[in-house]
Design an enzyme around this catalytic site. Structure first.
Site, PDB file in Angstrom:
ATOM      1  N   GLU A 182       0.823  -1.214   0.000  1.00  0.00           N
ATOM      2  CA  GLU A 182       0.000   0.000   0.000  1.00  0.00           C
ATOM      3  C   GLU A 182       0.863   1.274   0.000  1.00  0.00           C
ATOM      4  OE1 GLU A 182      -4.052  -1.585   2.145  1.00  0.00           O
ATOM      5  OE2 GLU A 182      -2.598  -0.520   3.391  1.00  0.00           O
ATOM      6  N   GLU A 200      -6.850  -7.433  -0.957  1.00  0.00           N
ATOM      7  CA  GLU A 200      -7.515  -7.326   0.345  1.00  0.00           C
ATOM      8  C   GLU A 200      -8.977  -6.943   0.161  1.00  0.00           C
ATOM      9  OE1 GLU A 200      -5.619  -4.913   3.308  1.00  0.00           O
ATOM     10  OE2 GLU A 200      -3.611  -5.716   2.873  1.00  0.00           O
TER      11      GLU A 200
END
Length: 738
Positions: A181, A250
């Protein structure tokens, strides 16, 4: 004999050539390609340190039974390298054992090396010693950081290669991840971030694992690295190159629990809807984060203020039980997707309107296989749609899957799995406790060092303890006006968090604490001072280090000031730059840095059986009741059966729990959940502020006790309590879902 040897050698070469051709992982825009076969892959996150090795086989098997193809896990740097060059790969951190168990179950692995993980894990997975490497800056184009990151990444890759764990070696690892991320961080820091992204990708690819690398939330992931999406919904995500597969690393099955906040739950119908919507839009890989969340044992929770429970409303709950109907409803979804897989991996969908908010996604191949997804995006109304030669009823906010373009075998809003509730049954209703009261530290004690300044907490403790005492003296003359008029002076303490207990002359004067949204805090209230010398002792408590944010290694904790005393004859006295004392733990012979002890009980190892004899414990009528800074100990026998066990800590305040010397984690039942809870409708866009529970109750009351940590008899339990609690109501319970 010579011809025979030549023949055998030729066969070996042929075998190696065939193996190198067949044992491969690649990708195209439709799918991950394993040994030449396109696959729609369903993945689930299980983090090995958040459960015990004894739990792993059952968790993995339940994931397989639920239709999972891939187990995804981070690699936790701070658990594996607690000090520079000293590695640990045992017990809950036995990464190789975990991966081999996944392989034995016939599943694949997506290894997210990072080594930054976020994950609500302490310091985002970075070891604290990394913060003190000279000249370092985390996650940017910085030489010391890149050197340390590359060394650890190489260490993990080398371990995996040595154990033949990559798919090209016959192992289960089909994907690896570098960084995590990072896109939002790169956007904020600019050019150094872009340079770091390019370096990280090149470094990872250069390790020659033989399997693709992934960067999630990284729109500019350099080729051949695959960029991927994270979030509650990812159907509109597109990779940065047309020849890369559409990956969702995710899909958040719920959300984490923070102390002081309600517990988020995500309806099974909405999770299924998000997956079906992603697959109908060409998705090739979807991972549930989490499939089993587990427990933040010890001090592994980051944040700060992240709870010990990491249940995450996952399909397999914190204790290893099936969270129904979520587990069963998603299992049925996976069956439907697998039925449709031949068409899904062969062609791109065609999309047609079936109504104002309804549409069909059709995968029609020339050779025959056909699959269709019929969607109703209306969150409030049913829809009857005509498709082909049939009529189909679609509930609100739902998708029906037709693996043959005719028969609807599954609808995301029609739940056929059983609905169960987690229930607890008392097995030990009360314990025979003994207690020891810890006295507040004082500047007059010998084992202290002094400085004319307030020191940042982590620089002193290196996060070896949650606790740091700040101690100073205040002299009060007999002529002070407040002595005569009875108005107490105001002590104001500014702290970078996360909890602060203020003691004046050995007596608790007050406690304040922050929250995840605002970890900084201020204590400001009247204090009772006497003529002469007064001992001020501030116990600063950390509740996990930050795990996310730009350059979070620069963030501070502890009492940084100012500290003032208002209401004296002189007006306001600034105590910040006077002499402060700190408790010394030991002198490190390697780095010659004095480490700070947190609590006396910690330095005496009162949480262990060997350390418990170093102090006098009391029991019966002398047992401490609702007193701060209290240690409690007891023994008990393991209950019969194999059901998961929990401690009911609802009557306690804040502290930590140990079983046979092993930390269950931080307990904080005294932090009552603030916020809005109410009815939950699965339909409509989900956020973590929707479908919340436990408002007005402790954010976490139940604490997982792994059965593998127990002996048949004579188990030793210690509870440290900061605020003051009532141990009479602590009970041990078995859990089940009914």
């Amino acid at each position: 004999m010579g011809n025979l040897l030549k023949t055998e050698f030729s066969l070996i070469l042929l075998f190696l050539w065939v193996f190198s051709v067949t044992a491969s992982v690649s990708y195209d825009h439709k799918a991950i390609i394993i040994n030449g076969q396109r696959r729609i892959l369903i993945s689930g996150s299980i983090h090995y340190p958040r459960s015990t090795p004894e739990m792993w086989p059952d968790l993995i098997q339940k994931a397989k039974d639920g239709g999972i193809d891939v187990i995804q896990t981070y690699v936790f740097w701070n658990g594996h390298e607690p000090s520079p060059g000293n590695y640990y790969f045992e017990d809950r951190y036995d990464l190789v054992k975990f991966i081999k168990l996944v392989q034995q179950a016939g599943l694949y692995v997506h290894l997210r090396i990072g080594p930054y993980v976020c994950a609500e894990w302490n310091f985002g997975g970075f070891p604290v010693w990394l913060k003190y490497v000279p000249g370092i800056a985390f996650r940017t184009d910085n030489g010391p950081f890149k050197a340390a990151m590359q060394k650890f990444t190489q260490k993990i890759v080398s371990m995996m290669k040595a154990e033949n764990l990559f798919q090209t070696q016959g192992g289960p690892i089909i994907l690896s991840q570098i960084e995590n991320e990072y896109g939002p961080v790169e956007w904020e820091i600019g050019a150094p971030g872009k340079a770091y992204t390019k370096w990280a990708a090149q470094m990872a690819v250069g390790l020659n694992t033989g399997v693709p690398w992934v960067m999630c939330k990284q729109d500019d992931a350099p080729d051949p690295v695959i960029d991927a999406c994270n979030g509650y919904y990812c159907e509109n995500y597109t990779p940065n190159k047309s020849y890369k597969p559409k990956m969702w690393t995710e899909n958040w099955t719920g959300w984490y629990t923070e102390f002081g906040a309600p517990v988020p739950k995500r309806p099974a119908e909405d999770v299924a809807f998000s997956v079906a919507k992603f697959i109908q839009n060409g998705g090739a890989f979807v991972n549930y984060y989490m499939y089993h969340g587990g427990t933040n044992f010890g001090h592994t929770a980051g944040g700060p203020f992240i709870a010990t429970s990491y249940d995450y409303d996952a399909p397999i709950d914190e204790y290893g039980l099936l969270n129904e109907p979520k587990w069963g409803h998603l299992r049925d979804l996976h069956k439907a997707i697998k039925q449709a897989e031949p068409a899904l991996v062969s062609v791109d969908p065609t999309v047609s309107k079936l109504g104002n908010r309804q549409e069909a996604h059709v995968f029609q191949t020339r050779s025959g296989p056909c699959a269709a997804f019929l969607a109703n995006y209306d969150a409030g109304s049913w829809a009857k749609v005509k498709f082909g030669n049939g009529l189909y009823d679609l509930p609100p906010w739902s998708i029906s899957i037709l693996p043959d373009c005719k028969t609807a075998v599954y609808n995301t809003a029609k739940v056929n799995a059983p609905r169960t509730e987690l229930t607890f049954t008392p097995v030990i209703k009360s314990f025979a406790w003994q207690s020891f009261n810890e006295e507040p530290a004082s500047s007059s004690q010998d084992d202290t060092i002094t400085a004319n300044a307030l020191r940042e907490q982590i620089s002193m403790t290196r996060d070896s303890t949650d606790y740091l005492w700040y101690m100073t003296d205040v002299n009060i003359g007999a002529d002070e006006g407040f002595i005569k008029n009875g108005q107490s002076p105001i002590l104001t303490v500014m702290s970078a968090g996360h909890t602060l207990h203020v003691f004046i002359n050995g007596q608790l004067s007050g406690t304040v604490y922050g929250s995840l949204e605002n970890p900084k805090l201020t204590f400001s209230q009247g204090v009772e001072l006497r003529v002469g010398n007064n001992k001020i002792s501030l116990l600063s408590v950390a509740v996990g280090l930050p795990n996310v944010g730009v350059h979070f290694e620069t963030w501070n904790a502890g009492v940084l000031g100012p500290v003032t005393l208002k209401g004296l004859n002189e007006g306001t006295r600034d105590l910040s730059r006077q002499k402060w004392s700190y408790k010394v733990c030991y002198l490190c012979s390697v780095c010659f840095v004095a480490r700070m002890v947190g609590l006396k009980g910690e330095s005496l190892s009162l949480h262990t059986e060997s350390g418990t004899s170093s102090v006098e414990w009391v029991q019966g009528s002398l047992l401490a009741y609702k007193q701060p800074l209290t240690w409690y100990k007891t023994t008990f026998n393991a209950p019969a059966g194999n059901e998961p066990l929990v401690l009911d800590m609802g009557s306690m305040g804040k502290g930590e729990i140990w079983i046979n010397g092993r930390s269950i984690g931080r307990h904080w039942a005294g932090y009552i959940a603030q916020g809005n809870c109410g009815t939950c409708n699965y339909a409509g866009t989900y956020t973590d502020k929707k479908c919340r529970q436990y408002c007005g109750l402790p954010s976490q009351r139940w604490y997982h006790v792994p059965r593998s940590w127990l002996k048949p008899t004579g188990n030793f339990m210690v509870v440290f309590e900061e605020f003051g609690g009532d141990t009479y109501w602590i009970g041990l319970l078995s859990g089940s879902r009914q």
